[in-house]
Design a protein around this motif. Structure first.
Motif, PDB file in Angstrom:
ATOM      1  N   LEU A 103      -4.791  -0.892 -11.045  1.00  0.00           N
ATOM      2  CA  LEU A 103      -4.206  -0.452  -9.781  1.00  0.00           C
ATOM      3  C   LEU A 103      -4.071  -1.617  -8.802  1.00  0.00           C
ATOM      4  O   LEU A 103      -3.831  -1.413  -7.611  1.00  0.00           O
ATOM      5  N   HIS A 109       3.331   1.118 -13.897  1.00  0.00           N
ATOM      6  CA  HIS A 109       3.646   2.050 -12.801  1.00  0.00           C
ATOM      7  C   HIS A 109       5.165   2.149 -12.642  1.00  0.00           C
ATOM      8  O   HIS A 109       5.699   2.116 -11.543  1.00  0.00           O
ATOM      9  N   GLU A 160       0.867  -1.166   0.000  1.00  0.00           N
ATOM     10  CA  GLU A 160       0.000   0.000   0.000  1.00  0.00           C
ATOM     11  C   GLU A 160       0.909   1.223   0.000  1.00  0.00           C
ATOM     12  O   GLU A 160       2.101   1.125   0.288  1.00  0.00           O
ATOM     13  N   ARG A 161       0.354   2.385  -0.324  1.00  0.00           N
ATOM     14  CA  ARG A 161       1.167   3.604  -0.393  1.00  0.00           C
ATOM     15  C   ARG A 161       1.780   3.928   0.961  1.00  0.00           C
ATOM     16  O   ARG A 161       1.174   3.711   2.011  1.00  0.00           O
ATOM     17  N   TRP A 218       2.025  11.740  -8.856  1.00  0.00           N
ATOM     18  CA  TRP A 218       0.971  11.630  -9.878  1.00  0.00           C
ATOM     19  C   TRP A 218       1.390  12.291 -11.178  1.00  0.00           C
ATOM     20  O   TRP A 218       1.192  11.753 -12.267  1.00  0.00           O
ATOM     21  N   TYR A 255       0.546   8.161 -11.387  1.00  0.00           N
ATOM     22  CA  TYR A 255       1.121   7.001 -10.708  1.00  0.00           C
ATOM     23  C   TYR A 255       0.500   6.800  -9.327  1.00  0.00           C
ATOM     24  O   TYR A 255       0.048   7.752  -8.686  1.00  0.00           O
ATOM     25  N   THR A 256       0.532   5.571  -8.877  1.00  0.00           N
ATOM     26  CA  THR A 256       0.167   5.256  -7.494  1.00  0.00           C
ATOM     27  C   THR A 256       1.404   5.046  -6.633  1.00  0.00           C
ATOM     28  O   THR A 256       1.312   5.091  -5.407  1.00  0.00           O
ATOM     29  N   ASN A 257       2.548   4.815  -7.252  1.00  0.00           N
ATOM     30  CA  ASN A 257       3.778   4.541  -6.493  1.00  0.00           C
ATOM     31  C   ASN A 257       4.848   5.609  -6.705  1.00  0.00           C
ATOM     32  O   ASN A 257       6.020   5.399  -6.416  1.00  0.00           O
ATOM     33  N   SER A 290      -4.806  -1.207  -1.163  1.00  0.00           N
ATOM     34  CA  SER A 290      -5.598  -0.218  -0.444  1.00  0.00           C
ATOM     35  C   SER A 290      -7.081  -0.535  -0.544  1.00  0.00           C
ATOM     36  O   SER A 290      -7.559  -1.028  -1.570  1.00  0.00           O
ATOM     37  N   ILE A 292      -9.163   0.717  -3.505  1.00  0.00           N
ATOM     38  CA  ILE A 292      -8.910   0.007  -4.755  1.00  0.00           C
ATOM     39  C   ILE A 292      -9.617  -1.346  -4.751  1.00  0.00           C
ATOM     40  O   ILE A 292     -10.225  -1.748  -5.746  1.00  0.00           O
ATOM     41  N   LEU A 337      -1.603  -2.483  -5.626  1.00  0.00           N
ATOM     42  CA  LEU A 337      -1.780  -1.934  -4.287  1.00  0.00           C
ATOM     43  C   LEU A 337      -2.993  -2.570  -3.631  1.00  0.00           C
ATOM     44  O   LEU A 337      -4.011  -2.807  -4.279  1.00  0.00           O
TER      45      LEU A 337
END
Length: 498
Positions: free
Chosen positions: A433, A461, A292-293, A392, A387-389, A438, A441, A436
């Motif tokens: 996505l 990503h 996760e982030r 953005w 991006y998620t990782n 999260s 998501i 991740l």
């Protein structure tokens, strides 16, 4: 009213303004407009107004490559980011191309005319407007602006205090001297807790079911501040951007290659910031870094608030709301005057717009993306998703530059329509996505575009691989199907997967 444009951009946030500036720079002959539902530039950064709101990455990377961030504050707050985006729009003249207050209700493609018809409701007048365009670009992000995610809590109607979702923060909220409970452990929660503690709350408690990885970064870039005394600012901040991208990517790659080592590194960093003997289970996630982030905090502000006794963290489950707070499953009672439900977002692509192709309504969640920027079997449609990782804007800007390359190629070859066509068996049963875990998501798995087995249908990503793919690889790669204007070729009818 029916107005035709070469390009229509939906959304005047960070992605939409970035796309518009790229068009102005690289495709100056294109006539375009931006349709924005709100009455201001900024998107996310105009919507969210809770205390302490800030970027979750450094501004050197979060800012536009074509207009570098030139401040030494590492993580920009909401007002600074709004000002930065607005100033960028004005500098490139794209602020004059925005039509505000336009709620898009439908986007319909016609193969007969090789164009999109966009229907919008002018929310001020109540009048319906129609626009046509050759190319449509969605810059609406991926969450619902109208409503954040708000689970039902047992007994919530009993609570006599104020309950707030950060997405709908009340103006002029007075929380001085108040007991505050923030439900959540993500980026919003770790921002709110120290901000409200420093802003005069009596005490702020972060109530979480499970912890997130949190690490501290400097609030100010002292290296760049020093170098600005010796070198031109353009050099200094260009170097800072490349340096920060390198370190961010290195941390992510290390987390994937040596997860236990990175986990130990992150947890040790937290331990050093907390009082001796502090219960580390509140900051020890069950998952590995970047499943996760990660949450970044400037100058350890969250840990400092805890050390000063102004804030605390409780890891438990809610049994019920009470008249005066929350009763936990452990039996503990949290007294509260204000409860903030920092419980996340609701996913929504295309801003909830009804998309049809030749009269067929479809489900974008059952299609793949091409290079993370176009949609399988959908003509002349671009989508900007960051991006998620990583910051953005890194991916958003790559996608914007790619679309400009594509438009110029279409003009050079006198083509009118592009359509990404995928081979049979390419699609996987996972979303773009899905790397991740999260909650927001997982909840929206069926709403998000599908992942492909291999490039260009697989979303990586990965900035290092995306950059050459989007900026250097040939536009005509045998996957994109090009057709000339309908009058010189038979327009193929297309349908969107239902």
């Amino acid at each position: 009213m029916n107005t035709h444009y070469d390009v229509l951009i939906i959304g005047a946030g960070l992605s939409g303004i970035g796309m518009a500036c790229r068009l102005t720079r690289e495709c100056p002959d294109k006539r375009f407009a931006i349709l924005e539902r709100r009455q201001a530039i900024g998107g996310t950064w105009d919507l969210f107004r809770y205390p302490g709101i800030r970027s979750d990455t450094d501004m050197c990377c979060f800012g536009f490559e074509f207009r570098p961030w030139d401040g030494i504050k590492v993580m920009g707050d909401g007002p600074i980011i709004r000002e930065y985006v607005t100033d960028t729009a004005r500098e490139y003249g794209v602020d004059k191309k925005i039509q505000f207050g336009q709620k898009i209700t439908q986007a319909a493609w016609s193969s007969e005319t090789a164009s999109w018809t966009v229907t919008a409701l002018d929310e001020a007048s109540g009048q319906e407007r129609r626009y046509t365009c050759s190319y449509l670009i969605s810059c609406t992000g991926y969450y619902n602006y109208d409503q954040g995610f708000l689970p039902e809590f047992p007994g919530e109607a009993r609570f006599h205090g104020l309950r707030i979702h950060p997405q709908h923060w009340p103006e002029q909220l007075d929380y001085k001297g108040k007991r505050v409970v923030v439900i959540g452990s993500g980026a919003t929660a770790v921002t709110l807790v120290p901000a409200m503690a420093q802003g005069g709350a009596q005490h702020v408690t972060m109530l979480q079911r499970s912890p997130s990885y949190i690490f501290s970064i400097p609030a100010y870039d002292k290296v760049s501040e020093f170098l600005c005394k010796l070198l031109p600012e353009r050099w200094v901040f260009g170097f800072a951007r490349r340096r920060n991208i390198f370190f961010q990517r290195a941390l992510y790659k290390a987390a994937k290659r040596w997860p236990e080592r990175v986990r130990a590194f992150l947890l040790n960093g937290v331990k050093k910031r907390l009082p001796e003997g502090y219960d580390m289970r509140h900051f020890t996630p069950r998952y590995m870094p970047w499943d996760e982030r990660l949450c970044a905090v400037p100058d350890a502000d969250l840990f400092n608030a805890i050390s000063a006794g102004k804030a605390s963290v409780v890891t438990d489950h809610i049994e019920t709301f009470t008249e005066n707070g929350i009763k936990l499953q452990s039996g503990k009672q949290l007294e509260a005057d204000i409860i903030i439900t920092a419980t996340g977002l609701n996913i929504q692509l295309f801003g909830g717009i009804d998309v049809t192709l030749d009269g067929h309504r479809g489900d974008v969640g059952k299609l793949m993306t091409y290079k993370g920027t176009l949609i399988q079997d959908v003509p002349n449609l671009g989508i900007i998703v960051g991006y998620t990782n990583a910051p953005w804007t890194l991916k958003a800007d790559l996608s914007s530059r790619y679309l400009c390359r594509l438009f110029k190629y279409m003009d050079d070859k006198q083509m009118r329509v592009f359509t990404p066509r995928a081979p049979q068996g390419e699609m996987l049963d996972e979303n773009i996505l899905g790397s991740l875990g999260s909650g927001y998501i997982r909840r929206a798995d069926d709403l998000l575009p599908r992942q492909g087995r291999a490039l260009p249908w697989r979303v990586l990503h990965n900035y290092e691989q995306d950059r050459p793919m989007l900026l250097k690889d040939p536009v005509d790669d045998g996957v994109l199907q090009f057709t000339p204007a309908p009058e010189s070729a038979n327009a193929e009818k297309v349908s969107l997967a239902a």
